[in-house]
Design a protein around this motif. Structure first.
Motif, PDB file in Angstrom:
ATOM      1  N   PRO A   1       0.789  -1.230   0.000  1.00 21.94           N
ATOM      2  CA  PRO A   1       0.000   0.000   0.000  1.00 21.94           C
ATOM      3  C   PRO A   1       0.823   1.283   0.000  1.00 21.94           C
ATOM      4  CG  PRO A   1       0.058  -0.939   2.201  1.00 21.94           C
ATOM      5  CD  PRO A   1       0.728  -1.934   1.290  1.00 21.94           C
ATOM      6  N   GLN A   2       2.125   1.193   0.263  1.00 23.19           N
ATOM      7  CA  GLN A   2       2.940   2.395   0.445  1.00 23.19           C
ATOM      8  C   GLN A   2       3.305   3.089  -0.868  1.00 23.19           C
ATOM      9  OE1 GLN A   2       3.890  -0.766   0.750  1.00 23.19           O
ATOM     10  NE2 GLN A   2       6.108  -1.058   0.621  1.00 23.19           N
ATOM     11  N   TYR A   3       3.234   2.363  -1.995  1.00 18.16           N
ATOM     12  CA  TYR A   3       3.696   2.934  -3.260  1.00 18.16           C
ATOM     13  C   TYR A   3       2.612   3.762  -3.949  1.00 18.16           C
ATOM     14  CZ  TYR A   3       7.537  -0.371  -2.708  1.00 18.16           C
ATOM     15  OH  TYR A   3       8.613  -1.073  -2.221  1.00 18.16           O
ATOM     16  N   ASP A   4       3.039   4.578  -4.898  1.00 16.73           N
ATOM     17  CA  ASP A   4       2.108   5.295  -5.764  1.00 16.73           C
ATOM     18  C   ASP A   4       1.762   4.389  -6.946  1.00 16.73           C
ATOM     19  OD1 ASP A   4       2.080   7.766  -4.316  1.00 16.73           O
ATOM     20  OD2 ASP A   4       4.087   8.174  -5.107  1.00 16.73           O
ATOM     21  N   TYR A   5       0.516   4.496  -7.411  1.00 16.44           N
ATOM     22  CA  TYR A   5       0.036   3.642  -8.499  1.00 16.44           C
ATOM     23  C   TYR A   5      -0.709   4.451  -9.540  1.00 16.44           C
ATOM     24  CZ  TYR A   5       1.032  -0.296  -5.404  1.00 16.44           C
ATOM     25  OH  TYR A   5       1.654  -1.201  -4.582  1.00 16.44           O
ATOM     26  N   LEU A   6      -0.588   3.994 -10.797  1.00 16.82           N
ATOM     27  CA  LEU A   6      -1.325   4.584 -11.908  1.00 16.82           C
ATOM     28  C   LEU A   6      -1.932   3.437 -12.709  1.00 16.82           C
ATOM     29  CD1 LEU A   6      -0.093   7.427 -14.258  1.00 16.82           C
ATOM     30  CD2 LEU A   6      -1.289   5.426 -15.163  1.00 16.82           C
TER      31      LEU A   6
ATOM     32  N   GLU B   1      17.183  -1.140  -7.136  1.00 16.80           N
ATOM     33  CA  GLU B   1      17.292   0.072  -7.939  1.00 16.80           C
ATOM     34  C   GLU B   1      15.919   0.484  -8.478  1.00 16.80           C
ATOM     35  OE1 GLU B   1      17.199  -3.240 -10.724  1.00 16.80           O
ATOM     36  OE2 GLU B   1      18.251  -2.894  -8.834  1.00 16.80           O
ATOM     37  N   MET B   2      15.080  -0.508  -8.810  1.00 16.19           N
ATOM     38  CA  MET B   2      13.712  -0.207  -9.241  1.00 16.19           C
ATOM     39  C   MET B   2      12.871   0.213  -8.045  1.00 16.19           C
ATOM     40  SD  MET B   2      11.364   0.141 -11.493  1.00 16.19           S
ATOM     41  CE  MET B   2      12.037  -0.591 -12.995  1.00 16.19           C
ATOM     42  N   GLU B   3      12.979  -0.513  -6.973  1.00 19.48           N
ATOM     43  CA  GLU B   3      12.185  -0.199  -5.782  1.00 19.48           C
ATOM     44  C   GLU B   3      12.443   1.228  -5.312  1.00 19.48           C
ATOM     45  OE1 GLU B   3      10.832   0.265  -1.767  1.00 19.48           O
ATOM     46  OE2 GLU B   3      12.941   0.304  -2.377  1.00 19.48           O
ATOM     47  N   GLN B   4      13.683   1.648  -5.361  1.00 19.32           N
ATOM     48  CA  GLN B   4      14.036   2.985  -4.894  1.00 19.32           C
ATOM     49  C   GLN B   4      13.598   4.082  -5.857  1.00 19.32           C
ATOM     50  OE1 GLN B   4      18.266   2.622  -4.177  1.00 19.32           O
ATOM     51  NE2 GLN B   4      17.952   0.988  -2.679  1.00 19.32           N
ATOM     52  N   SER B   5      13.328   3.722  -7.103  1.00 24.05           N
ATOM     53  CA  SER B   5      12.909   4.723  -8.082  1.00 24.05           C
ATOM     54  C   SER B   5      11.414   5.000  -8.022  1.00 24.05           C
ATOM     55  CB  SER B   5      13.288   4.267  -9.498  1.00 24.05           C
ATOM     56  OG  SER B   5      12.439   3.213  -9.931  1.00 24.05           O
ATOM     57  N   ILE B   6      10.659   4.173  -7.310  1.00 21.84           N
ATOM     58  CA  ILE B   6       9.205   4.329  -7.215  1.00 21.84           C
ATOM     59  C   ILE B   6       8.880   5.179  -5.994  1.00 21.84           C
ATOM     60  CG2 ILE B   6       7.008   3.119  -6.957  1.00 21.84           C
ATOM     61  CD1 ILE B   6       8.542   0.631  -8.128  1.00 21.84           C
ATOM     62  N   THR B   7       8.041   6.183  -6.200  1.00 19.38           N
ATOM     63  CA  THR B   7       7.690   7.062  -5.081  1.00 19.38           C
ATOM     64  C   THR B   7       6.683   6.382  -4.159  1.00 19.38           C
ATOM     65  OG1 THR B   7       6.096   8.143  -6.553  1.00 19.38           O
ATOM     66  CG2 THR B   7       8.220   9.229  -6.222  1.00 19.38           C
ATOM     67  N   GLN B   8       6.729   6.801  -2.904  1.00 19.19           N
ATOM     68  CA  GLN B   8       5.923   6.155  -1.875  1.00 19.19           C
ATOM     69  C   GLN B   8       5.073   7.189  -1.128  1.00 19.19           C
ATOM     70  OE1 GLN B   8       7.919   3.251   0.612  1.00 19.19           O
ATOM     71  NE2 GLN B   8       9.543   2.941  -0.903  1.00 19.19           N
ATOM     72  N   ASN B   9       3.935   7.510  -1.735  1.00 16.99           N
ATOM     73  CA  ASN B   9       2.967   8.411  -1.105  1.00 16.99           C
ATOM     74  C   ASN B   9       1.607   7.758  -0.924  1.00 16.99           C
ATOM     75  OD1 ASN B   9       4.756  10.831  -1.165  1.00 16.99           O
ATOM     76  ND2 ASN B   9       4.560  10.563  -3.379  1.00 16.99           N
ATOM     77  N   GLY B  10       1.493   6.489  -1.317  1.00 20.25           N
ATOM     78  CA  GLY B  10       0.239   5.766  -1.165  1.00 20.25           C
ATOM     79  C   GLY B  10      -0.891   6.282  -2.042  1.00 20.25           C
ATOM     80  N   THR B  11      -0.566   6.884  -3.191  1.00 20.76           N
ATOM     81  CA  THR B  11      -1.599   7.463  -4.049  1.00 20.76           C
ATOM     82  C   THR B  11      -2.064   6.477  -5.122  1.00 20.76           C
ATOM     83  OG1 THR B  11      -0.039   8.403  -5.636  1.00 20.76           O
ATOM     84  CG2 THR B  11      -0.632   9.760  -3.714  1.00 20.76           C
ATOM     85  N   GLN B  12      -3.269   6.694  -5.619  1.00 22.81           N
ATOM     86  CA  GLN B  12      -3.843   5.905  -6.701  1.00 22.81           C
ATOM     87  C   GLN B  12      -4.438   6.846  -7.738  1.00 22.81           C
ATOM     88  OE1 GLN B  12      -6.850   3.388  -5.008  1.00 22.81           O
ATOM     89  NE2 GLN B  12      -5.542   2.683  -3.356  1.00 22.81           N
ATOM     90  N   GLN B  13      -4.066   6.645  -8.985  1.00 26.41           N
ATOM     91  CA  GLN B  13      -4.658   7.391 -10.093  1.00 26.41           C
ATOM     92  C   GLN B  13      -5.240   6.398 -11.086  1.00 26.41           C
ATOM     93  OE1 GLN B  13      -0.912   9.788 -10.936  1.00 26.41           O
ATOM     94  NE2 GLN B  13      -2.470  11.346 -11.337  1.00 26.41           N
ATOM     95  N   PHE B  14      -6.405   6.723 -11.635  1.00 24.44           N
ATOM     96  CA  PHE B  14      -7.079   5.842 -12.581  1.00 24.44           C
ATOM     97  C   PHE B  14      -7.335   6.604 -13.877  1.00 24.44           C
ATOM     98  CE2 PHE B  14      -8.160   4.522  -8.315  1.00 24.44           C
ATOM     99  CZ  PHE B  14      -8.024   3.141  -8.348  1.00 24.44           C
ATOM    100  N   PHE B  15      -6.990   5.972 -14.999  1.00 23.34           N
ATOM    101  CA  PHE B  15      -7.196   6.587 -16.300  1.00 23.34           C
ATOM    102  C   PHE B  15      -7.915   5.604 -17.226  1.00 23.34           C
ATOM    103  CE2 PHE B  15      -3.681   8.889 -14.465  1.00 23.34           C
ATOM    104  CZ  PHE B  15      -3.906  10.199 -14.848  1.00 23.34           C
ATOM    105  N   THR B  16      -8.740   6.151 -18.105  1.00 25.39           N
ATOM    106  CA  THR B  16      -9.460   5.345 -19.085  1.00 25.39           C
ATOM    107  C   THR B  16      -9.378   6.020 -20.439  1.00 25.39           C
ATOM    108  OG1 THR B  16     -11.646   4.552 -19.772  1.00 25.39           O
ATOM    109  CG2 THR B  16     -11.598   6.509 -18.358  1.00 25.39           C
TER     110      THR B  16
END
Length: 277
Positions: A28-33, A233-248
């Motif tokens: 849950p800690q990561y940002d998602y799109l 290196e990938m894990e550290q490049s992902i921001t961790q604000n717990g956000t969710q964005q949805f696009f269609t």
């Protein structure tokens, strides 16, 4: 200037939200799109070239929106586009960017569920015709016998919210009877489409009690946890604000939100994103 670097989750429509839900529960800690290409869905009956074109276009859009890692939470896209994207298309992109699918992590563990060493795979026409599961499962569990059944009417029933009505039962039972007719020794059935968890209870009701049905959400989520641990290196490049964005890709975002909320099991508020196709 893009601030967030979210994990991208792609699907042709809504089904990938069942995978997204499992991923978010475990991480849950990561940002998602999330991007659903609903304007061009379903992908299941389209050609290899069309699916690759649409999938790669959406992946590039997600890269441009800041995603360093994209998960193809769609079996059809994973079957028909992932290999070309990984082996050819990414060569012209930032070498740090990655695209992963759902077939390999599923194939790596599916053999652990069966006692008889015979399993059934239910999927779209595109996934079944690609033979991807036969190939990948054979890499990890060559002793397994794998039987496949295309279920072309299930996705339309689910996406049109008809799956819980009596008329859907006929088509659920029809495809299950067809796969069980291939072998009486099947004891595990893989739901190789991310839409199918929405009818898992109905599927179970038409199967003998000893047969297990396996959905992919938790499998893919656990695989992603492992991937990020192995690739700091990938894990550290992902921001961790717990956000969710949805696009269609459908301009009727209100309609998308109604359907997406059903798959995600939580309210969804989406934004429209335009594609050239």
């Amino acid at each position: 200037m893009v601030k967030n670097k979210p994990i991208g989750i792609f699907d042709s429509g809504y089904g990938g939200l069942t995978v997204f839900r499992s991923i978010f529960e475990q991480l849950p800690q990561y940002d998602y799109l999330y991007l659903g290409d609903t304007a061009r869905a379903p992908y299941g009956n389209r050609s290899f070239s069309a699916i690759h074109e649409y999938t790669w276009e959406c992946v590039q859009k997600m890269f441009a929106m800041g995603c360093p890692l994209v998960i193809l939470a769609c079996n059809t896209a994973s079957a028909k586009a992932l290999r070309t994207i990984q082996q050819q298309d990414l060569k012209n992109e930032d070498p740090a960017k990655r695209v992963l699918g759902v077939i390999r992590p599923t194939a790596e563990v599916i053999g652990n569920y069966t006692q008889t060493k015979e399993i059934g795979v239910l999927g779209t026409k595109g996934t079944v015709q690609s033979g991807s599961y036969l190939i990948e499962i054979d890499h990890f569990f060559p002793e397994l016998k794998v039987y496949q059944q295309a279920c072309p009417l299930w996705v339309p029933l689910i996406e049109n919210a008809e799956y819980d009505k009596p008329g859907a039962d006929y088509f659920v039972k029809e495809y299950l009877d067809q796969i069980m007719a291939q072998s009486p020794n099947i004891d595990t059935i893989l739901l190789a489409c991310t839409h199918y968890p929405l009818i898992q209870d109905k599927i179970n009701a038409y199967l003998p009690k000893h047969i297990k049905t396996v959905a992919q959400g938790d499998i893919v989520a656990k695989s992603l946890v492992d991937y990020l641990q192995r690739h700091p290196e990938m894990e550290q490049s992902i921001t961790q604000n717990g956000t969710q964005q949805f696009f269609t890709t459908t301009d009727d975002t209100a309609d998308f939100d109604v359907h997406a909320s059903m798959f995600f099991n939580a309210p969804v508020k989406s934004q429209f994103v335009s594609m050239k196709g």
